[in-house]
Scaffold this motif. Structure first.
Motif, PDB file in Angstrom:
ATOM      1  N   PRO A 256     -48.183  24.729 -39.861  1.00  0.00           N
ATOM      2  CA  PRO A 256     -47.907  25.356 -38.475  1.00  0.00           C
ATOM      3  C   PRO A 256     -49.165  25.484 -37.868  1.00  0.00           C
ATOM      4  O   PRO A 256     -50.189  25.725 -38.663  1.00  0.00           O
ATOM      5  CB  PRO A 256     -47.025  26.661 -38.677  1.00  0.00           C
ATOM      6  N   PRO A 257     -49.347  25.375 -36.658  1.00  0.00           N
ATOM      7  CA  PRO A 257     -50.536  25.564 -35.929  1.00  0.00           C
ATOM      8  C   PRO A 257     -51.567  26.968 -36.264  1.00  0.00           C
ATOM      9  O   PRO A 257     -52.574  26.913 -36.312  1.00  0.00           O
ATOM     10  CB  PRO A 257     -50.266  25.473 -34.185  1.00  0.00           C
ATOM     11  N   ASP A 258     -50.613  28.065 -36.390  1.00  0.00           N
ATOM     12  CA  ASP A 258     -51.345  29.178 -36.517  1.00  0.00           C
ATOM     13  C   ASP A 258     -52.017  29.440 -37.881  1.00  0.00           C
ATOM     14  O   ASP A 258     -53.024  29.993 -38.064  1.00  0.00           O
ATOM     15  CB  ASP A 258     -50.123  30.526 -36.238  1.00  0.00           C
ATOM     16  N   ILE A 259     -51.086  28.681 -38.976  1.00  0.00           N
ATOM     17  CA  ILE A 259     -51.859  28.823 -40.285  1.00  0.00           C
ATOM     18  C   ILE A 259     -52.997  27.823 -40.315  1.00  0.00           C
ATOM     19  O   ILE A 259     -53.914  28.004 -40.924  1.00  0.00           O
ATOM     20  CB  ILE A 259     -50.683  28.557 -40.966  1.00  0.00           C
ATOM     21  N   GLN A 260     -52.804  26.567 -39.806  1.00  0.00           N
ATOM     22  CA  GLN A 260     -53.983  25.870 -39.533  1.00  0.00           C
ATOM     23  C   GLN A 260     -55.130  26.438 -39.051  1.00  0.00           C
ATOM     24  O   GLN A 260     -56.325  26.230 -39.652  1.00  0.00           O
ATOM     25  CB  GLN A 260     -53.714  24.711 -38.756  1.00  0.00           C
ATOM     26  N   SER A 261     -55.182  27.107 -37.979  1.00  0.00           N
ATOM     27  CA  SER A 261     -56.391  27.609 -37.165  1.00  0.00           C
ATOM     28  C   SER A 261     -56.907  28.801 -38.026  1.00  0.00           C
ATOM     29  O   SER A 261     -58.164  28.823 -38.291  1.00  0.00           O
ATOM     30  CB  SER A 261     -56.020  28.145 -35.673  1.00  0.00           C
ATOM     31  N   ALA A 262     -56.090  29.565 -38.585  1.00  0.00           N
ATOM     32  CA  ALA A 262     -56.528  30.636 -39.604  1.00  0.00           C
ATOM     33  C   ALA A 262     -57.086  30.153 -40.880  1.00  0.00           C
ATOM     34  O   ALA A 262     -58.142  30.622 -41.367  1.00  0.00           O
ATOM     35  CB  ALA A 262     -55.480  31.587 -39.958  1.00  0.00           C
ATOM     36  N   ALA A 263     -56.631  29.027 -41.314  1.00  0.00           N
ATOM     37  CA  ALA A 263     -57.378  28.517 -42.562  1.00  0.00           C
ATOM     38  C   ALA A 263     -58.619  27.854 -42.190  1.00  0.00           C
ATOM     39  O   ALA A 263     -59.463  27.824 -42.996  1.00  0.00           O
ATOM     40  CB  ALA A 263     -56.450  27.427 -43.057  1.00  0.00           C
ATOM     41  N   ARG A 264     -58.995  27.385 -40.884  1.00  0.00           N
ATOM     42  CA  ARG A 264     -60.062  26.691 -40.711  1.00  0.00           C
ATOM     43  C   ARG A 264     -61.296  27.616 -40.376  1.00  0.00           C
ATOM     44  O   ARG A 264     -62.444  27.480 -40.599  1.00  0.00           O
ATOM     45  CB  ARG A 264     -60.148  25.861 -39.207  1.00  0.00           C
ATOM     46  N   ARG A 265     -60.963  28.754 -40.284  1.00  0.00           N
ATOM     47  CA  ARG A 265     -61.864  29.954 -39.725  1.00  0.00           C
ATOM     48  C   ARG A 265     -62.522  30.216 -40.818  1.00  0.00           C
ATOM     49  O   ARG A 265     -62.262  30.422 -42.206  1.00  0.00           O
ATOM     50  CB  ARG A 265     -61.391  30.991 -39.086  1.00  0.00           C
TER      51      ARG A 265
ATOM     52  N   GLN B 161     -59.590  24.911 -47.298  1.00  0.00           N
ATOM     53  CA  GLN B 161     -58.551  25.065 -46.202  1.00  0.00           C
ATOM     54  C   GLN B 161     -57.336  25.376 -46.700  1.00  0.00           C
ATOM     55  O   GLN B 161     -56.727  26.317 -46.558  1.00  0.00           O
ATOM     56  CB  GLN B 161     -58.669  24.046 -45.224  1.00  0.00           C
ATOM     57  N   LEU B 162     -57.021  24.723 -47.984  1.00  0.00           N
ATOM     58  CA  LEU B 162     -55.697  24.696 -48.781  1.00  0.00           C
ATOM     59  C   LEU B 162     -55.479  26.250 -49.395  1.00  0.00           C
ATOM     60  O   LEU B 162     -54.567  26.717 -49.222  1.00  0.00           O
ATOM     61  CB  LEU B 162     -55.484  23.697 -49.533  1.00  0.00           C
ATOM     62  N   TRP B 163     -56.495  26.782 -49.826  1.00  0.00           N
ATOM     63  CA  TRP B 163     -56.573  27.932 -50.518  1.00  0.00           C
ATOM     64  C   TRP B 163     -56.475  29.113 -49.455  1.00  0.00           C
ATOM     65  O   TRP B 163     -55.389  30.084 -49.725  1.00  0.00           O
ATOM     66  CB  TRP B 163     -57.966  28.055 -51.298  1.00  0.00           C
ATOM     67  N   PHE B 164     -56.987  28.897 -48.188  1.00  0.00           N
ATOM     68  CA  PHE B 164     -56.690  30.048 -47.433  1.00  0.00           C
ATOM     69  C   PHE B 164     -55.349  29.927 -46.700  1.00  0.00           C
ATOM     70  O   PHE B 164     -54.739  31.076 -46.241  1.00  0.00           O
ATOM     71  CB  PHE B 164     -58.058  30.039 -46.239  1.00  0.00           C
ATOM     72  N   ALA B 165     -54.699  28.808 -46.616  1.00  0.00           N
ATOM     73  CA  ALA B 165     -53.561  28.435 -45.975  1.00  0.00           C
ATOM     74  C   ALA B 165     -52.423  29.060 -47.159  1.00  0.00           C
ATOM     75  O   ALA B 165     -51.538  29.605 -46.832  1.00  0.00           O
ATOM     76  CB  ALA B 165     -53.224  27.055 -45.717  1.00  0.00           C
ATOM     77  N   LEU B 166     -52.564  28.895 -48.422  1.00  0.00           N
ATOM     78  CA  LEU B 166     -51.845  29.532 -49.540  1.00  0.00           C
ATOM     79  C   LEU B 166     -51.866  30.720 -49.299  1.00  0.00           C
ATOM     80  O   LEU B 166     -50.633  31.602 -49.517  1.00  0.00           O
ATOM     81  CB  LEU B 166     -52.131  28.936 -50.664  1.00  0.00           C
ATOM     82  N   ARG B 167     -52.851  31.586 -48.997  1.00  0.00           N
ATOM     83  CA  ARG B 167     -52.983  33.010 -49.037  1.00  0.00           C
ATOM     84  C   ARG B 167     -52.421  33.523 -47.829  1.00  0.00           C
ATOM     85  O   ARG B 167     -52.443  34.671 -47.677  1.00  0.00           O
ATOM     86  CB  ARG B 167     -54.381  33.670 -49.408  1.00  0.00           C
ATOM     87  N   HIS B 168     -52.278  32.961 -46.937  1.00  0.00           N
ATOM     88  CA  HIS B 168     -51.591  33.430 -45.728  1.00  0.00           C
ATOM     89  C   HIS B 168     -50.527  33.853 -45.664  1.00  0.00           C
ATOM     90  O   HIS B 168     -49.480  33.235 -46.405  1.00  0.00           O
ATOM     91  CB  HIS B 168     -51.844  32.127 -44.640  1.00  0.00           C
ATOM     92  N   PRO B 169     -49.983  34.999 -45.218  1.00  0.00           N
ATOM     93  CA  PRO B 169     -48.829  35.629 -45.295  1.00  0.00           C
ATOM     94  C   PRO B 169     -47.429  34.967 -44.752  1.00  0.00           C
ATOM     95  O   PRO B 169     -46.477  34.733 -45.265  1.00  0.00           O
ATOM     96  CB  PRO B 169     -48.877  36.994 -44.344  1.00  0.00           C
ATOM     97  N   LYS B 170     -47.749  33.912 -43.766  1.00  0.00           N
ATOM     98  CA  LYS B 170     -46.639  33.087 -43.572  1.00  0.00           C
ATOM     99  C   LYS B 170     -46.630  31.815 -43.969  1.00  0.00           C
ATOM    100  O   LYS B 170     -46.077  30.856 -43.423  1.00  0.00           O
ATOM    101  CB  LYS B 170     -46.744  32.818 -41.819  1.00  0.00           C
TER     102      LYS B 170
END
Length: 87
Positions: free
Chosen positions: A78-87, A18-27
């Motif tokens: 932020p909630p949008d990054i949390q949900s994107a990282a969980r997917r 989850q942390l890895w995907f959150a780090l790669r998120h554009p926001k």
């Protein structure tokens, strides 16, 4: 060192992903990138809060502090990054 990293990875597999995907998120916030970098430095550093030469206690600090730090950072996203990282 390798034993410590293997043990940490087994313990943190889901949160680390989850942390890895959150780090790669554009926001992804800058504090997340800085906090992750500092956490990686702590894990790789030979300097610990409790030295690893102490039989059990030396590894326990890493097994407690690192998961707590990752969960703390993930909960503050932020909630949008949390949900994107969980997917």
């Amino acid at each position: 060192m390798l034993k410590r990293l293997t043990l940490l990875w087994a313990l943190l597999r889901g949160d680390a992903r989850q942390l890895w995907f959150a780090l790669r998120h554009p926001k992804a916030p800058a504090w997340l990138k800085l906090g992750t970098a500092l956490l990686v430095l702590y894990v790789l550093s030979p300097i610990d809060l409790v030295p690893d030469v102490l039989p059990v206690v030396g590894l326990v600090d890493d097994l407690v502090l690192v998961p707590l730090a990752i969960r703390w950072m993930l909960k503050r996203l932020p909630p949008d990054i949390q949900s994107a990282a969980r997917r």
